[in-house]
Design an enzyme around this catalytic site. Structure first.
Site: not given
Ligand SMILES: Cc1cc2nc3c(=O)[nH]c(=O)nc-3n(C[C@H](O)[C@H](O)[C@H](O)COP(=O)(O)OP(=O)(O)OC[C@H]3O[C@@H](n4cnc5c(N)ncnc54)[C@H](O)[C@@H]3O)c2cc1C
Length: 188
Positions: A70, A128, A144, A155
């Site tokens: 999520v 829960r 999309n 992922r």
């Molecule tokens: C290996 C791994 C380890 C992780 N470990 C942690 C952790 O320890 N703690 C933690 O909190 N989270 C963790 N995460 C989650 C990570 O921080 C992201 O929240 C999550 O992967 C969603 O990715 P995203 O926010 O880059 O983009 P998504 O939500 O997937 O959005 C897709 C794309 O939209 C664009 N985008 C999204 N939001 C913005 C924005 N606000 N501004 C500009 N462009 C945007 C970017 O280009 C992004 O690539 C981890 C993720 C991975 C894959």
């Protein structure tokens, strides 16, 4: 873990190319549209991918995995609620690093405590709190094609944890089969 493709934009790749035709005043013949969709992906014209959508039913994953899922901001989710659904028949996900019977014992103890709390009148939403993060859940997820591509890139990667990685790889696989195009070409 089970991933089922529920719905996808009909002739999705052709449709993406047809929508993109407006940018270039180009042909809307099916073959030209399919080519254009691929070219848009290659050139990074990824906004075009937002014109096709896919919806999946994902079940049998832990709430650890669903919490990671999520975080993808451009996907939309509906998830089985532990406030409204009883978890007396709950199942659990086991990590590969099994240590004796520690996981089995912890899960059984938690589930028994959950049932005891319900029996003494505690609401499901409070009972829960004793359930482990390993409790399985199910979700319907829609997005999309750009959002799915972002999710898969992040992922299905080897840095992601095994459970969400399996989900991402299966979604990649299903979309690759469905679209038969370079947009979701297999990314190990
Ligand atoms: C290996 C791994 C380890 C992780 N470990 C942690 C952790 O320890 N703690 C933690 O909190 N989270 C963790 N995460 C989650 C990570 O921080 C992201 O929240 C999550 O992967 C969603 O990715 P995203 O926010 O880059 O983009 P998504 O939500 O997937 O959005 C897709 C794309 O939209 C664009 N985008 C999204 N939001 C913005 C924005 N606000 N501004 C500009 N462009 C945007 C970017 O280009 C992004 O690539 C981890 C993720 C991975 C894959």
């Amino acid at each position: 873990m089970k991933v089922q493709l529920l719905q996808v934009t009909p002739n999705s790749i052709e449709f993406i190319g047809k929508c993109a035709a407006i940018c270039y005043d180009s042909s809307t013949e099916p073959e030209a549209c399919v080519k254009r969709a691929s070219a848009c992906r290659d050139k990074g014209h990824l906004a075009t991918l937002r014109f096709a959508h896919a919806t999946f039913h994902v079940s049998g994953i832990s709430r650890i995995c669903s919490h990671q899922f999520v975080r993808s901001k451009h996907l939309d989710f509906l998830q089985r609620s532990q406030r409204y659904c009883k978890e007396e028949e709950a199942e659990f996900v086991y990590p590969k690093s099994k240590v004796g019977h520690i996981y089995e014992e912890a899960y059984t103890t938690s589930l028994n405590l959950y049932k005891e709390l319900l029996e003494v009148g505690v609401k499901k939403e409070d009972a829960r709190f004793v359930l482990p993060e390993a409790t399985t859940t199910e979700l319907v997820v829609t997005g999309n094609f750009q959002a799915w591509l972002d999710f898969i890139r992040l992922r299905a990667d080897t840095h992601a944890q095994w459970e969400i990685r399996n989900v991402a790889k299966e979604i990649n696989n299903l979309l690759a089969k469905e679209t038969n195009n370079n947009i979701f070409e297999w990314m190990p």
